[in-house]
Design an enzyme around this catalytic site. Sequence first.
Site, mmCIF file in Angstrom:
data_model
loop_
_atom_site.group_PDB
_atom_site.id
_atom_site.type_symbol
_atom_site.label_atom_id
_atom_site.label_comp_id
_atom_site.label_asym_id
_atom_site.label_seq_id
_atom_site.Cartn_x
_atom_site.Cartn_y
_atom_site.Cartn_z
ATOM 1 N N THR A 83 2.006 2.084 -5.401
ATOM 2 C CA THR A 83 1.551 0.695 -5.367
ATOM 3 C C THR A 83 1.460 0.141 -6.777
ATOM 4 O OG1 THR A 83 0.306 1.103 -3.345
ATOM 5 C CG2 THR A 83 -0.317 -0.835 -4.623
ATOM 6 N N HIS A 96 0.839 -1.203 0.000
ATOM 7 C CA HIS A 96 0.000 0.000 0.000
ATOM 8 C C HIS A 96 0.865 1.241 0.000
ATOM 9 C CE1 HIS A 96 0.621 1.387 4.163
ATOM 10 N NE2 HIS A 96 0.865 0.112 4.399
ATOM 11 N N CYS A 97 0.263 2.348 -0.340
ATOM 12 C CA CYS A 97 0.886 3.661 -0.221
ATOM 13 C C CYS A 97 -0.209 4.624 0.215
ATOM 14 C CB CYS A 97 1.564 4.090 -1.522
ATOM 15 S SG CYS A 97 0.470 4.280 -2.922
ATOM 16 N N ASN A 98 0.038 5.891 0.116
ATOM 17 C CA ASN A 98 -0.914 6.886 0.607
ATOM 18 C C ASN A 98 -2.317 6.696 0.012
ATOM 19 O OD1 ASN A 98 -1.789 9.123 2.043
ATOM 20 N ND2 ASN A 98 -1.281 10.518 0.384
#
Length: 105
Positions: free
Chosen positions: A35, A27-29
Site C-alpha cells: 500500500t 489495501h494489502c495484507n
Amino acid sequence: SINAEYMGIQEALARLLDTRNHPVLIHCNKGKHRTGALVGCLRKLQGWSLTSIFDEYNRFAGNKGRVMDQQFIELFDPDVKYNPMFLPSWFKPELITRSHCGPHT
C-alpha cells in the site's frame, strides 16, 4: 519479481486514475508495504517531492517501513496510460514533469 511488481503498480495506478473505478479502497495484507509503495508511486505521479513522499510513507509505515520500498518509489518511472475524460479532479497532469504518462487512445 521486480518486473511483476512494476507492472502491478502501473495497472493499479491506471485504475486509480479512472473515476469509473471510484470509490477506491487501497489495501494489502497489513496496509504498509505494498500500500505504501503504491501510494508513494501515486504521489510521485502527482508531482510530490521525494522528501514529501517518504515523509508520508514513514508516518504510516512507522517502524515497519522498508528502505527497499523507498528505493522502488524513487526509481519508479511510470508509463501509465489514462483516459483524460475520466481523470479524478485531484489529478493534475500538468504537474508531471518527469514521467511518461499520458492519455491513451
